[in-house]
Structure formats: structure tokens, C-alpha cells
Enzyme design. Structure first.
Site, mmCIF file in Angstrom:
data_model
loop_
_atom_site.group_PDB
_atom_site.id
_atom_site.type_symbol
_atom_site.label_atom_id
_atom_site.label_comp_id
_atom_site.label_asym_id
_atom_site.label_seq_id
_atom_site.Cartn_x
_atom_site.Cartn_y
_atom_site.Cartn_z
ATOM 1 N N HIS A 70 -8.868 10.840 0.622
ATOM 2 C CA HIS A 70 -8.445 9.606 0.533
ATOM 3 C C HIS A 70 -6.704 9.852 0.787
ATOM 4 C CE1 HIS A 70 -6.102 6.048 -1.571
ATOM 5 N NE2 HIS A 70 -7.203 5.828 -1.501
ATOM 6 N N HIS A 110 0.730 -1.315 0.310
ATOM 7 C CA HIS A 110 0.232 0.369 -0.004
ATOM 8 C C HIS A 110 0.768 1.162 -0.309
ATOM 9 C CE1 HIS A 110 -3.231 2.728 1.529
ATOM 10 N NE2 HIS A 110 -4.203 2.129 0.390
#
Length: 781
Positions: free
Chosen positions: A670, A443
Site C-alpha cells: 500500500h 489522501h
């Protein structure tokens, strides 16, 4: 449906898709109670005469499937043709109205409707099922970027009515179609426990199956620490439609709704219901109605190019695009970045907000790769989701053949897809990160940019896909230029050990591919770095390694260099875009070991008893609904109902996403940030921006009575401490705009707590009560 089916054949008004569902699911509908629901309007069809009902029930299911295939094929073909023709013409008109430079042409979007006439296909259906219907229209006007969502709306309308119907479309996840009686959410439910329990029972209660269309999602998940976390989007839009008998023209309007002031949208719609039905039909607001086609325009043959004289662009959109183009050509990326020194923390530019909020303290991906920052020789991109062709186009033409390494964590089919995409580019090399613990992800979001005279490190929060850089709030830290030295001994580290921590992080990949890159990094002087790296790597870390990664690395630095006990009453704030499973009680993790790390002070360490107030900023349902993207923004906020019902204690911590002072309240976040703020929001004790969401997978969880820290995913972020800038605390830019060292927190402080009726966004339950900013509703499969 405004009227029942109770007259001559011309007065019939039926939703095609619902009839298809009925034919396909007749085995489920034979029971008397289901048939009664159907006749009473539960499926929005109205009262059908017994003879016609019997005829429908007896029809062959194979015919329905065949017709569905014909519908899909014709719709797809016509939609593609019309999309290409309309978009080409729109660009032509736009270029005729103003100049579009190379640097900003990709930021100007023309959102338009696709109206597809497939009367021939529907006539086949009419001959076998609905000989009484007079005319057929199919309207498909929801074009979502990157084809992340497929929306299909089907209407079989009469001449006089102006009622509307809604239809369901699916995505990639396999699932059954929800009962219409389960599509309506409760409004004003005061009990969050009851709300979640009802939502779970509704989502898991399904009575009929239907063939589903599928599409890929562009969301971002880092919390796959339980089997309930998925990497596929579960969202599908339900497009509202309306008969345009009140329309005065049949022009095709190519509008740019991204530039609308969404703060003025009330989110209400007029409704009309069928007698005996609990599911309302809805009419679009006046603002959306202008973008719909008249009845006459629906009759056109869109297999041919539309007449150019019928095309026009919204003037406001053209003016906005023109202004954006001219300001972009005047703004030098290097000047924007240098203006943010020494903090070097920026947000990404957002399409659709006031331009003043993009002029300073904001960059796009092309700015980060701009020649004004240096003569790029090679680069490394670490990320979770990567669109390789799109990424290549973000590099300036003179840098597009420079060596590029992409580090990702995809497995199986996704890895094969990456390999195929990279094969088209000789200068690209892929490195696959090892993920040895189940449900882990790669990630990390980082760029290593090597120039002829030095290098930069960029740590950010956006995937390398177009939509993440379009209308979302993202964070970016970009380092100063680290000069290149002749020998590694000449290249110094910073007081924050930035270089040492970066090398240690890259060595944790345990791949020979990084050997040459590590040697290059060692040749660069990073003494100018003023931030601390907070990273996570997969593994079960014990001994000194436990203090090296995850939230224990944050705890260690705050204990050594963090604020004193004078701020022990200050609340701890977390802000993120995804939520993992955190245990049966708040003390299990989020208000246990995790909050203890965030609350650590230099004087008192990590307190087990005197924990501060915890405030978690996460978009509510209405934050998503009224955003620039509308409900599709929720596809990047993967909080599932199964996880939510297990941790209802989280409701006490929720706060709204609100960013008025940065102009980004309508740009769904985000970005992931964590901080400790004065109760009045005027100052902060520290600030971290990272790729890590709120999950054990990202930050780590203690095991074996605290002897080891288990982390599933790769993550990276940076920590800002005031003392590294000669300060005791950071003032916030919102409250001290003239201070050059005021910290540009991306949201408003103090946070706004949820009201009792507010609910956090949960992506796999339907939202049918109100339309979003584009007139759509949300019904996942």
C-alpha cells in the site's frame, strides 16, 4: 458437482444457493437456451427430472425471498454468538500458554472457523423445495478483519460424496449476479488486448438478479479523476468448501494462517466437474483441509458454547506469538528509529513474516506514538480513512486524553459518521478539508506530534484503520525531534525549506482551525530536516504556484538539485497501489508530462525527446493471490476493468511486486514510492515516498496548453536527495548492507518485468481458476 441427480431421493446433491438463484430468477430462465444451460450443469446443479424442474419454476418467488431473509438472520445471529464464544476461549487458551503484554496483544490474531447449524431454517426450504434432501449443512468460515467482506457458503451434501461447491456473496455495491458461464477466467491468454476486452464484456454481461448482502470496504482510492473510479469495494470472496468424510476428528482448530510460509503454497487445487459444465468444483489443498470440520461437527448446535476440551491452538502459532511478545518488550521504539538515522525511512511491521524482518527498520503505529519518543502533549492526524475508536486505542493510556485533531475529507453520510464517532471523545476535534474539484480526495497521511520539548512530523502511507497496519507493506518517514524555541525568529528552517513548505501546505487548507497549529509550528527549529516536501493541493495552479505542487514541484527540485546527465540512461521507477485514468495513449500523461518530471536532471532539465525507460511496479494477479491476505488484499488495489481496457498500453511498463530482501513479497504494497535506479539496481539517484498513487488527481495534469496544472486531491510525501547526505548517489541496502547510508528500498532491484501471460490485478473481475492462500476465490459483484 461430481454426480448428477438421477437416482433415489437420497442421492440428490444440490447447492442451496444456486436453487435460490434459480427460483428468484425464473423470469430470466424461462427462455429455452437458459433452461438448457441450467439442465446441462451451467449452474452446478446437474440434471433435474422434468417434473421437479417444472415444480421449481412454478414456485412462488416470494417464498424464496422469505427463506433468504430467514437464512441471513439465523446465520448472522448464530455467527455472532459463535464468534464471541470461540474468540473468548481462544484468547483464554493463548493467555494460559504464554504471557501477552499490553503492547502486543492486539497483534496476535486467532483466525477460526464459524460453523452455524441452521437446520431449522433449511428444513422449511426442504419441505417446500427439496423434500428429497437428506441432510443440510451450512459452513461459514471466512472471517475477514473489520468485516470488510461477507462470505457465505452453503452446502447440501450426501453421505458418500466429497465433492465441493462454491457460492457467491456480494458487497456494498449494487449489481447483478454474474452468469456462471462468466465466472471462469481464461488461463494462459497470450493477448492482453483480447484479455481485457473479454473481461469487460464478461463483467458487463449479466443475466439474472439476486438479493445481495452488503459490506463496507477498507480499500484506499486516490485516483478518482474519472467517473469510473469508485470508493466502494467491489470484491467478494467465494469460499471453497469440502466434505470432510476423510477427517478423523471433530475438533475445532483455531489456527493462525498469517504465520504460514506462503512462498511454499503452490496455488493448485484438485477439481472435479459436472458433466456438461464449464465451471469446476474445487477441493482444498491438504494444508487447508486440516482446518475444516468433519461431518459430525457440522451437526452441533452452535447456539450454545462449544466444549472447551475440543478447542486447541496451533503450536506453531503460539510459539510465533510468544516470540513476537518477548521481542516486542525488548525493542524500544526510540532505539529502532534512531538506528535508521539519518535517513529515518522505515517500513511498517507485518504480521506473518519472519520476525527478523520486523526487528530493524520497521515500526508499528504504537511505536510512533510511544512514550519513549517523548511526552506527547497534543497531536494532529491527517488521513483518508480513519477508524476513530481504533485510533484512540493506539495511543498509550497516558496520552489518550490529550488533544487530538483529525483532518479528513469525508462528505455527506461519511462525514456524519465521523462526527458521531468523534462525539464519544471530548478530546477529539474534527477538521473537514475542502474538496472543491469533483472526484478529489483528502489522501494525505501525516502526523504532527507535539511534545513538551519539541515536535515530530511523520509522513507515511497507511490509513488509520487496523488492516492497513497488519499485513501490508507501508512506508514511514519520521523526522528528528524538532526542538521548541522561545520565539519564531530563533526557530530556523532547513536547507531543504522543509518548514516553509510544511507551513505553505497547511495554509492551503484555508481553514481558521489551523491558525494555532501554524503558530506552534513556527516556534520549532527544523534545520535538521534533510528531505524535501512534495505535496499536492486541489486547484488549478498557474504562474509560480504551478511549480509549487504535484509533479511540477518534483520537476523543479530535480532541475535545481537533482542528478546530472550521467544517469540519463537510468530507468525511472514508479510503485503504487492504485491507478487512475491516464488518457488514450501513453504520451497523454504517464509517458508524457509525468515521466518528463521524473526524468528531469540538473544539467538537462526535463527532456521532451530523450525519455528513459519507465518501469511501474504493481501487484499481478498472482502477487495478490499468494499474499498473506490472499484475494482480500486486492480490495486495497482498486484498478478497475473499465479503466484497464482504455489503457492497454500500460502492459509494457508492468513489473511484479517483489521484496525478498525485506521479507515482504507476500505483504501486498500500500506504499507509494518513486525513484531512479541504476540498471543493475546497485544505486539510486533519488527516492520519494508519498501518499500519491499513479493518477492525474494526485500528481496533477496540465491544462490550457500547459499554462495551468489541475490537481484534485490532497497528497504529501518527502523526497530524498543524496547531496543532502553528502553523497553523489545512494547505494541500495540490498546490495550494500554494511553501508550506514545505504538506502532501504522496499522492493527488489532491478524490478522483475511481467511475463506475457501475467496480468495486473484488476479488482472488479472474477478470479476462479486458483484459490488464494486461504482457499478462497474471488468473484466481485
Amino acid at each position: 458437482m461430481g454426480s448428477q441427480i438421477n437416482g433415489g431421493m437420497d442421492s440428490h446433491r444440490v447447492c442451496i444457493h444456486n436453487l435460490l438463484d434459480f427460483v428468484q430468477c425464473n423470469s430470466c430462465l424461462k427462455a429455452r437456451n437458459e433452461r438448457n444451460e441450467f439442465e446441462n450443469g451451467a449452474f452446478n446443479v446437474g440434471v433435474i427430472p422434468d417434473g421437479q424442474m417444472a415444480e421449481l419454476i412454478q414456485d412462488d418467488e416470494e417464498l424464496a425471498r422469505k427463506l433468504q431473509i430467514e437464512f441471513d438472520a439465523e446465520l448472522l445471529e448464530a455467527s455472532k454468538r459463535q464468534e464471541e464464544d470461540d474468540y473468548a476461549l481462544a484468547v483464554s487458551i493463548a493467555q494460559g500458554a504464554h504471557d501477552i503484554s499490553d503492547s502486543d496483544s492486539d497483534n496476535i490474531l486467532f483466525e477460526h472457523e464459524h460453523v452455524n447449524n441452521i437446520e431449522e431454517c433449511i428444513d422449511t426450504f426442504q419441505q417446500n423445495q427439496l423434500k428429497s434432501a437428506k441432510r443440510t449443512h451450512i459452513n461459514n468460515n471466512a472471517h475477514i478483519e473489520n468485516n470488510n467482506y461477507n462470505v457465505q457458503t452453503e452446502i447440501l451434501a450426501s453421505d458418500s460424496d466429497s465433492d465441493c461447491t462454491v457460492d457467491l456473496e456480494s458487497n456494498k455495491s449494487e449489481g447483478n449476479l454474474l452468469d456462471n458461464k462468466h465466472r471462469q477466467l481464461p488461463v494462459g491468454n497470450k493477448d492482453p488486448d483480447l484479455y481485457y476486452n473479454k473481461m469487460e464484456s464478461k463483467f458487463t454481461s449479466r443475466s439474472c438478479k439476486a438479493p445481495l448482502k452488503r459490506s463496507h470496504s477498507g480499500h484506499d482510492i486516490s485516483d478518482s479523476d474519472s467517473s469510473n473510479d469508485e470508493t466502494e469495494s467491489k470484491g467478494a470472496l467465494i469460499e471453497q468448501t469440502i466434505s470432510d468424510s476423510d477427517s478423523k476428528n471433530s475438533d475445532i482448530i483455531i489456527d493462525e494462517p498469517k504465520t504460514r510460509d506462503v512462498s511454499k503454497i503452490k496455488g493448485k487445487s484438485k477439481c472435479s466437474t459436472v458433466s456438461g459444465s464449464s465451471t469446476p468444483g474445487t477441493s482444498l489443498s491438504k494444508e487447508n483441509r486440516q482446518n475444516k470440520h468433519s461431518t459430525d461437527s457440522l451437526k452441533r448446535d452452535y447456539s450454545k458454547s462449544p466444549p472447551s476440551k475440543k478447542q486447541r491452538l496451533d503450536k506453531a502459532s503460539l510459539q510465533t506469538a510468544k516470540h513476537s511478545s518477548s521481542s516486542s518488550s525488548r525493542s524500544d521504539p526510540l532505539n529502532i528509529i534512531e538506528a535508521c538515522q539519518p535517513l529515518n525511512f522505515l517500513l511498517t511491521k507485518v504480521t506473518g513474516i519472519q520476525e527478523k524482518y520486523n526487528r530493524s527498520g520497521a515500526v508499528g503505529i504504537k511505536d510512533l506514538l510511544s512514550p519513549s519518543l517523548g511526552s506527547l502533549q497534543e497531536s494532529v492526524q491527517f488521513n483518508y480513512m480513519i477508524d476513530i475508536p481504533w485510533l484512540v486505542q493506539q495511543y498509550p493510556p497516558q496520552f489518550r486524553s490529550k488533544p487530538l485533531v483529525i483532518v479528513h475529507g469525508h462528505q455527506r453520510q461519511a462525514k456524519m459518521d465521523m462526527d458521531v464517532a468523534a462525539d464519544h471523545y471530548k478530546h477529539i476535534k474534527l477538521v473537514n478539508a475542502k474538496l472543491e474539484i469533483m472526484y478529489g480526495t483528502h489522501h494525505t497521511k501525516m502526523m504532527l506530534l507535539f511534545y513538551d520539548i519539541g515536535m515530530r512530523v511523520v509522513i507515511h502511507t497507511a490509513n488509520l484503520i487496523e488492516k492497513d497496519w497488519h499485513q501490508k507493506t507501508q512506508g514511514v518517514w519520521i523526522s528528528p525531534m524538532f526542538p521548541k524555541c522561545k520565539t519564531a525568529s530563533d526557530a530556523k528552517d532547513s536547507s531543504t525549506n522543509f518548514k516553509q513548505d510544511l507551513i505553505q501546505y497547511m495554509e492551503a487548507y484555508r481553514t481558521p482551525h489551523f491558525k494555532s497549529w501554524l503558530e506552534k509550528i513556527k516556534l520549532h527549529d527544523m534545520s535538521s530536516a534533510k528531505v524535501h516536501i512534495i505535496a499536492s493541493v486541489p486547484g488549478r495552479h498557474i504562474g509560480p504556484a504551478k511549480q509549487t505542487w504535484g509533479h511540477f514541484k518534483l520537476r523543479k527540485i530535480l532541475r535545481q538539485l537533482g542528478p546530472g546527465n550521467s544517469c540519463k540512461s537510468w530507468p525511472v521507477i514508479g510503485q503504487f497501489s492504485s491507478i487512475g485514468s491516464m488518457g488514450p495513449t501513453k504520451e497523454s500523461w504517464v509517458y508524457g508530462e509525468f515521466t518528463e518530471s521524473l526524468a528531469t536532471t540538473k544539467d538537462g532539465g526535463a527532456s521532451l525527446t530523450m525519455k528513459p525507460t519507465l518501469k511501474l511496479i504493481y501487484p499481478s494477479k498472482d502477487n495478490v493471490r499468494t499474499s498473506l491476505e490472499g484475494y482480500p488484499a486486492g480490495g486495497s488495489l482498486p484498478y478497475s476493468i473499465k479503466t484497464a481496457v482504455k489503457q492497454q498500453y500500460m502492459h509494457q511498463f508492468w513489473n511484479h511486486w517483489k521484496s525478498e530482501h525485506r521479507g515482504r513479497s507476500a505483504a501486498c504494497p500500500h506504499i507509494k514510492t518513486y525513484t531512479r535506479s541504476h540498471p543493475d539496481g546497485t544505486s539510486i539517484a533519488w527516492f520519494a515516498v508519498t501518499s500519491a498513487n499513479l493518477s492525474k488527481a494526485a500528481w496533477g495534469a496540465l491544462e490550457k496548453k500547459g499554462q495551468q496544472l489541475m490537481i484534485r486531491s490532497y497528497e504529501i510525501g518527502v523526497l530524498f536527495l543524496p547531496q543532502n547526505y553528502g553523497l553523489e548517489k545512494f547505494k541500495t541496502l540490498e546490495h550494500a548492507s554494511e553501508d550506514p547510508l545505504a538506502f532501504p528500498v522496499p522492493y527488489d532491484l532491478p524490478p522483475t518485468h511481467y511475463e506475457k501471460s501475467d496480468r495486473p490485478w484488476v479488482w472488479d473481475i472474477p478470479y476462479m481458476d486458483k484459490p488464494d492462500t486461504h482457499g478462497n476465490k474471488w468473484c466481485p459483484q
